[in-house]
Design an enzyme around this catalytic site. Structure first.
Site, PDB file in Angstrom:
ATOM      1  N   TYR A  98       0.533  -1.638   0.152  1.00 13.76           N
ATOM      2  CA  TYR A  98      -0.349  -0.145   0.115  1.00 13.76           C
ATOM      3  C   TYR A  98       0.652   1.075  -0.032  1.00 13.76           C
ATOM      4  O   TYR A  98       1.574   1.381   0.687  1.00 13.76           O
ATOM      5  CB  TYR A  98      -0.827  -0.249   1.394  1.00 13.76           C
ATOM      6  CG  TYR A  98      -1.939   1.404   1.564  1.00 13.76           C
ATOM      7  CD1 TYR A  98      -3.287   1.249   0.858  1.00 13.76           C
ATOM      8  CD2 TYR A  98      -1.492   2.242   1.557  1.00 13.76           C
ATOM      9  CE1 TYR A  98      -3.810   2.441   0.929  1.00 13.76           C
ATOM     10  CE2 TYR A  98      -2.234   3.527   2.359  1.00 13.76           C
ATOM     11  CZ  TYR A  98      -3.271   3.774   1.722  1.00 13.76           C
ATOM     12  OH  TYR A  98      -3.545   4.779   1.400  1.00 13.76           O
ATOM     13  N   TRP A 131       1.297   5.308  -2.908  1.00 13.15           N
ATOM     14  CA  TRP A 131       1.299   6.134  -3.441  1.00 13.15           C
ATOM     15  C   TRP A 131       2.197   6.724  -4.069  1.00 13.15           C
ATOM     16  O   TRP A 131       1.733   6.534  -5.812  1.00 13.15           O
ATOM     17  CB  TRP A 131       0.924   7.900  -2.703  1.00 13.15           C
ATOM     18  CG  TRP A 131      -0.173   7.957  -2.051  1.00 13.15           C
ATOM     19  CD1 TRP A 131      -0.760   7.758  -1.579  1.00 13.15           C
ATOM     20  CD2 TRP A 131      -1.492   9.273  -2.595  1.00 13.15           C
ATOM     21  NE1 TRP A 131      -1.665   8.274  -0.720  1.00 13.15           N
ATOM     22  CE2 TRP A 131      -2.195   9.186  -1.637  1.00 13.15           C
ATOM     23  CE3 TRP A 131      -0.472  10.546  -3.580  1.00 13.15           C
ATOM     24  CZ2 TRP A 131      -2.977  10.013  -2.164  1.00 13.15           C
ATOM     25  CZ3 TRP A 131      -2.081  11.401  -3.595  1.00 13.15           C
ATOM     26  CH2 TRP A 131      -3.530  11.564  -2.880  1.00 13.15           C
TER      27      TRP A 131
END
Length: 769
Positions: free
Chosen positions: A114, A116
């Site tokens: 997980y 960005w």
């Protein structure tokens, strides 16, 4: 120097920039000429691209290299590293993956990854690692996001898919032209609007907010922090006790019913379950009327203000904005469900400038008036492993193999995890209760990480594979959340021996016999052209044409014309609810959900409700009387570029700032710039005091993102010298339904730090042999 418009472009989650180089190295970033509100965050990368924290060769933790998988796992974070060749690193990774696959199965590999990571469409770390792991038989995955996990799960039962609703958000021009009152639960934080997943071509939140204010829109800011809505709006600030938004919303709903201010026709035609909801609001179910007086005691807003707000909302064209932050509290599902309930009772959903939206300025895209680009992605293939965990249950999985857990009406089992493979993101930033995570981290045999700098995740890995940054590779920024496509040209050579994730996985895939499946015979250039052409085909299908690929690369960017009219969320549903059913079990807005009621959860019944946070029930309010709000930082994205110049310039005495109200500071004999110990029964960190009435009494604000920096590396419970707030936050699911993170439900105490300040070492590399 060339004219700025002749310089190559790069794109990040915080903006698009023209890149200036000097002798083959990045020397300056200039704001994209299309952007009138350029974020300063991007400047933070320049001084760290080739700085001391850069990882330049593959690294292996000393104990692991000497003794193999599972060796001295308690030394993660404290152990030294050994530089190895790529050949050795690929061999070690391939052999370890094969060992675990053969002996324990692919579900023993956790590849949630997980984070960005990169804004580029091809070099998107999650896509790359998931594609690779699927090529070798699959992996245990994660579901949902830390940003709004509880909302992601509750909304499909109530009003539809969260991501579809975000894309369909009523656009700002409709608000500017039609809204009379904008009630912002959790505020409209412009600092968060610097960011957009997948890239930002032009920042729009500030200009839209200004235009709305100038057009006469009235604003109400319901937040513990005044600055969550800009001062120029002259917003009415209703400071609210953290984690009590649902109680306030239920009292508003009760007032609307009690004073006959709700839209009976809308509720009857577009909703189901209103009678069951009324039984709860009126106290028929539990003997407690959810009145304004009831809520006032809970949320610290007086009853007259609550009633007045309800009346104002009913008498004006009202837009409700529910911040993403409200989902990150204990029982975060309830605030979202209650917010939808108010909007439905007002009857303005689907009208210009009315209804509800989920987080204006949570990112730059929310409410942006744009044509959506249907971008193609790198295919990830099929995951043969069925196991998954809710994204914020990482520590639970590692600590409790074989234990069952509830999630959205089903019972699942945590797998036995032997490898954690992470590329993109940093759980030692975004996961709650880092000390618990440290204990969990010791349970696995091997941690493999791709990263470009020695952050806290890399320091707690066994094998670290150095990857490139966006400036050191070619890519294309495409996102359905932004109207700009940007050609991201490679502007400097990779630092040291770092490789892009595609080439890293390609080398490991070769050793594992799946190179052909992973690459399909394509290199970086081939894949970029494939993605562009697929996107062009998708664009044609929805009615607009992209320029040719070479033309796009020459210009460097493309933006389709915006729509001719503003978007209005659920407009079609309002016009004809039978022909345009929404994506819920009934096809209507569900104020009571039989589906959820049948799950029989004690922490999420079949209607929106008020449930006291577990943090309060533990009796900690006296020992730890301050509510900690760990919101998003203004100087970085999460923890990205915390070591860069922009983030470091905002620190005080090298520590993360903590904002206190004057009353709380004086009662503790604290003054501005004091270094304090922030603590509770989960951990402690240092921070530097800022005294400001922007935060209500009884609440402190300290942004997330400071790199974890323990006084005693590897020691569970050690003081974080730097100010990582997640040594304090509670690692508990929001409910059995959503299992989301609840970082904003957190009680702490603050005291002056006595003694010599320990040096901050967060940005120093580990010992390398």
């Amino acid at each position: 120097m060339n004219k700025l418009k002749d310089l190559p472009l790069t794109s990040n989650h915080w903006g698009t920039y023209r890149v200036e180089t000097d002798n083959g190295k990045v020397s300056a970033l200039h704001g994209f000429e299309q952007d009138n509100d350029v974020s300063p965050i991007g400047q933070g990368i320049i001084d760290v691209l080739d700085g001391p924290s850069r990882i330049k060769t593959p690294m292996v933790r000393k104990s692991w290299l000497e003794s193999g998988p599972g060796a001295a796992t308690d030394k993660r974070g404290a152990d030294s590293f050994v530089s190895v060749s790529w050949e050795t690193a690929e061999k070690l990774v391939a052999e370890e993956l094969t060992r675990v696959k053969d002996n324990f199965g692919n579900n023993a590999i956790y590849g949630g990854c997980y984070g960005w990571s990169s804004a580029g469409r091809f070099h998107h770390a999650q896509s790359q690692i998931h594609r690779f792991l699927n090529c070798i038989g699959g992996y245990t995955r994660s579901k949902n996001t830390y940003s709004f996990a509880s909302a992601e799960v509750i909304l499909p039962h109530v009003i539809g898919n969260m991501f579809e609703l975000l894309i369909d958000t009523t656009s700002w021009p409709s608000v500017i032209d039609n809204t009379e009152l904008l009630v912002a639960f959790g505020g409209i934080p412009i600092k968060n609007g610097q960011i957009n997943a997948g890239g930002v071509g032009r920042h729009v939140q500030l200009e839209h907010l200004k235009a709305a204010s100038q057009s006469g829109v009235e604003f109400v800011n319901i937040s513990p922090i005044r600055s969550d809505v800009e001062d120029f709006t002259s917003a009415l600030w209703l400071p609210i006790r953290p984690s009590t938004d649902a109680a306030l919303m239920l009292a508003i709903a009760h007032t609307l019913f009690d004073e006959e201010l709700f839209d009976t026709d809308f509720v009857q035609q577009y909703c189901v379950g209103f009678e069951a909801l009324l039984s709860y609001l009126t106290g028929k179910d539990d003997g407690v009327v959810k009145s304004a007086e009831w809520a006032a005691v809970i949320c610290a807003i007086d009853a007259d203000s609550i009633r007045k707000l309800a009346r104002d909302m009913a008498s004006k064209r009202t837009m409700i904005s529910v911040s993403w932050s409200l989902s990150r509290q204990d029982h975060g599902e309830q605030a979202y469900w209650a917010g939808v309930t108010i909007a439905a009772m007002l009857g303005q959903i689907g009208l210009p400038g009315g209804g509800i939206t989920f987080g204006f300025s949570a990112t730059n895209s929310i409410g942006d008036h744009r044509t959506k680009i249907p971008g193609a992605s790198l295919p990830q293939g099929k995951n043969a492993v069925e196991n998954f965990i809710p994204v914020a249950r990482v520590s639970d999985m590692l600590l409790n193999p074989g234990k069952q857990f509830e999630f959205d009406g089903q019972t699942h089992t945590y797998p036995e995890t032997h490898i954690v493979y992470w590329a993109g993101g940093n759980p030692f930033h975004h996961h709650q209760d880092i000390n618990r995570l440290l204990k969990a981290w010791q349970q696995v045999d091997t941690v493999i990480v791709h990263d470009w700098c020695w952050n806290s995740l890399a320091k707690h890995a066994d094998i670290v594979l150095p990857c490139t940054t966006t400036l050191e590779r070619n890519d294309i920024a495409i996102s359905p959340r932004d109207p700009y496509m940007v050609n991201m040209g490679k502007v400097q050579d990779a630092v040291g021996e770092s490789r892009n994730d595609y080439d890293i996985f390609r080398g490991i895939a070769r050793r594992m016999g799946v190179e052909s499946a992973f690459t399909e015979g394509r290199n970086e250039s081939d894949w970029l052209e494939w993605i562009y052409k697929k996107t062009a085909d998708n664009a044609e299908a929805v009615g607009f044409t992209l320029p040719g690929y070479d033309e796009f690369k020459d210009k460097g960017w493309f933006r389709p014309d915006p729509p001719s009219t503003p978007n209005i969320m659920l407009e079609a549903f309002r016009l004809d609810p039978e022909a345009n059913l929404i994506n819920t079990p009934s096809g209507k807005i569900e104020l009571y959900s039989k589906t959820i009621a049948d799950f029989d959860y004690d922490d999420c019944p079949g209607h929106p409700c008020w449930l006291e946070p577990a943090e309060w029930l533990g009796g900690d309010t006296a020992q730890y009387p301050l509510h900690l709000i760990s919101n998003q930082p203004a100087t970085k994205l999460h923890s990205q570029l915390d070591h860069g110049s922009v983030s470091r310039a905002a620190k005080i005495k090298q520590r993360e700032p903590i904002m206190l109200n004057l009353l709380d500071a004086e009662s503790r004999q604290l003054k501005s710039d004091d270094v304090v110990r922030v603590f509770n029964n989960r951990g402690a960190c240092l921070a530097a005091v800022v005294i400001d009435d922007q935060v209500m009494p009884g609440v402190v604000q300290m942004s997330t993102g400071a790199w974890y920096d323990p006084l005693e590396p590897g020691e569970i419970g050690s003081l974080c010298k730097h100010g990582s707030v997640n040594v304090l936050t509670l690692d508990k699911g929001s409910s059995k339904l959503g299992q989301g993170p609840i970082a904003h439900t957190c009680l702490i105490e603050v005291e002056l730090y006595e003694g010599d300040l320990p040096p901050v070492t967060a940005f120093d590399p580990p010992e390398i042999l």
